[in-house]
Design a protein around this motif. Structure first.
Motif, short mmCIF file in Angstrom:
data_model
loop_
_atom_site.label_atom_id
_atom_site.label_comp_id
_atom_site.label_asym_id
_atom_site.label_seq_id
_atom_site.Cartn_x
_atom_site.Cartn_y
_atom_site.Cartn_z
N GLU A 75 0.83 -1.22 0.00
CA GLU A 75 0.00 0.00 0.00
C GLU A 75 0.86 1.26 0.00
OE1 GLU A 75 -3.44 0.73 0.34
OE2 GLU A 75 -3.72 -1.33 -0.37
N ALA A 76 1.81 1.32 0.93
CA ALA A 76 2.64 2.52 1.07
C ALA A 76 3.44 2.76 -0.21
CB ALA A 76 3.58 2.37 2.27
N SER A 77 3.98 1.69 -0.76
CA SER A 77 4.79 1.81 -1.99
C SER A 77 3.95 2.31 -3.15
CB SER A 77 5.40 0.46 -2.36
OG SER A 77 6.16 -0.03 -1.28
N CYS A 78 2.74 1.77 -3.27
CA CYS A 78 1.85 2.19 -4.36
C CYS A 78 1.50 3.66 -4.21
CB CYS A 78 0.57 1.34 -4.38
SG CYS A 78 0.86 -0.36 -4.91
N ASP A 79 1.25 4.10 -2.96
CA ASP A 79 0.90 5.50 -2.76
C ASP A 79 2.09 6.42 -3.04
OD1 ASP A 79 -1.29 7.38 -1.69
OD2 ASP A 79 0.52 8.03 -0.66
N GLN B 227 2.94 12.25 -9.72
CA GLN B 227 2.29 13.57 -9.72
C GLN B 227 3.32 14.68 -9.70
OE1 GLN B 227 -0.35 13.85 -6.37
NE2 GLN B 227 -2.05 12.87 -7.45
N LEU B 228 4.43 14.45 -8.98
CA LEU B 228 5.46 15.47 -8.87
C LEU B 228 6.25 15.60 -10.18
CD1 LEU B 228 6.70 14.77 -5.23
CD2 LEU B 228 5.38 16.75 -6.02
N GLY B 229 6.06 14.63 -11.08
CA GLY B 229 6.63 14.76 -12.41
C GLY B 229 8.05 14.24 -12.57
N PHE B 230 8.49 13.36 -11.68
CA PHE B 230 9.82 12.78 -11.84
C PHE B 230 9.86 11.85 -13.05
CE2 PHE B 230 9.85 13.76 -7.25
CZ PHE B 230 10.98 14.57 -7.24
N ASP B 231 11.07 11.62 -13.58
CA ASP B 231 11.19 10.72 -14.73
C ASP B 231 10.93 9.29 -14.28
OD1 ASP B 231 14.20 9.27 -14.65
OD2 ASP B 231 13.98 11.11 -13.48
N SER B 232 10.49 8.47 -15.23
CA SER B 232 10.00 7.14 -14.88
C SER B 232 11.09 6.24 -14.28
CB SER B 232 9.35 6.47 -16.09
OG SER B 232 10.27 6.38 -17.14
N GLU B 233 12.33 6.41 -14.68
CA GLU B 233 13.38 5.55 -14.14
C GLU B 233 13.67 5.91 -12.68
OE1 GLU B 233 14.12 2.81 -15.49
OE2 GLU B 233 15.61 2.24 -14.00
#
Ligand SMILES: Nc1ncnc2c1ncn2[C@@H]1O[C@H](COP(=O)(O)OP(=O)(O)OP(=O)(O)O)[C@@H](O)[C@H]1O
Ligand SMILES: [Mg+2]
Lengths: 112, 143
Positions: B20-24, B31-37
């Motif tokens: 749960e925590a990891s998914c959140d 949302q903050l817009g970091f790159d996917s890697e």
């Protein structure tokens, strides 16, 4: 190749019919120990596994795999199906073996 | 960028529903817009740490600090502790029970994955007191 093309061509059973399947598959990973998958599966892969509990969804989400295929006729736990739909992880099953699915995918990706 | 702090209580009694925590955290980082890697690396570290607290320590807390130069994840529990940390860090070392292995855990790859996907990692543990695992992921110009 997209998840949809992969699933349609191989006649995979779709457990998440409401999800968008026009997502590209760019690789594959076959394995059942979750931390191995976590460490090794590359984003965009189709993940072939016989693990059928709901932890599969979290691992698929964290690794950014394109879809999960339960192989060898394995049936998903009810909780896995719920989680996959709720969290948006495309989930399929097949009677084909992990090897057959992986070999087909490897050939198809190489021919692209 | 403003500093962001995420705090999670991780339950120890239901490892079937863990993550749960990891998914959140992953949702927030997206949302903050970091790159996917970057998100992928942070998520892998967070999940391995979260699941370790559930399986080995009856739960704990996870704190994520997002700063200009890095993402820091601190996982703290009051579980049994780790007797030999360097042994626990080795690939393949696991004390997971058979029933946990049947769920796909217990390969002894969680801590090594955290080391591989973070830029910095610290494990401090005292037997009978608990364990704190800290990982940091450096942020490039993209963040
Ligand atoms: N928070 C913790 N509290 C107590 N012991 C821990 C904790 N985290 C890890 N350990 C110990 O370190 C060992 C190695 O951890 P690691 O995450 O690498 O493997 P695992 O959890 O056993 O299996 P996997 O992560 O591959 O599913 C564990 O088996 C356990 O003995
Ligand atoms: Mg672990």
């Amino acid at each position: 190749m997209t998840v949809k093309e992969f699933a349609t061509t191989l006649g995979l059973k779709n457990w998440t019919p409401d999800l968008d399947l026009d997502v590209p598959i760019t690789g594959g990973y076959a394995g059942d120990m979750l931390s191995w998958v976590m460490g090794k599966a590359v984003a965009g892969s189709a993940w072939m596994t016989i693990m059928s509990n709901q932890n599969v969804v979290a691992v698929a989400l964290m690794t950014d795999v394109a879809c999960v295929v339960l192989t060898e006729g394995v049936e998903p736990d009810a909780a896995l199906v719920t989680q996959a739909n709720g969290r948006g992880v495309p989930l399929f099953t097949s009677d084909l073996s992990t090897y057959e699915l992986s070999a087909w995918l490897g050939t198809a990706l190489a021919a692209q | 960028m403003e500093k962001i702090h995420l705090h999670y209580e991780v339950d120890g009694d239901n490892f079937m529903a863990a993550g749960e925590a990891s998914c959140d955290m992953k949702r927030v980082l997206k949302q903050l817009g970091f790159d996917s890697e970057t998100i992928r690396r942070a998520s892998i570290c967070m999940y391995e740490g979260e699941i370790n607290m559930v399986i080995h320590a009856d739960g704990g807390t996870a704190d994520v600090y997002v700063e200009t130069s890095r993402i820091e994840i601190v996982l703290t529990d009051s579980g049994p502790g780790i007797e030999d940390v360097s042994q626990a860090m080795q690939r393949g070392f696991s004390t997971a029970t058979q029933s946990i292995r049947e769920l796909g855990f217990g390969a002894g790859m969680g801590l090594p994955n955290m080391e591989q996907y973070s830029d910095w990692m610290d494990v401090s543990s005292e037997v009978g007191v608990g364990t704190t695992v800290t990982v940091r992921i450096a942020l490039g110009e993209t963040a």
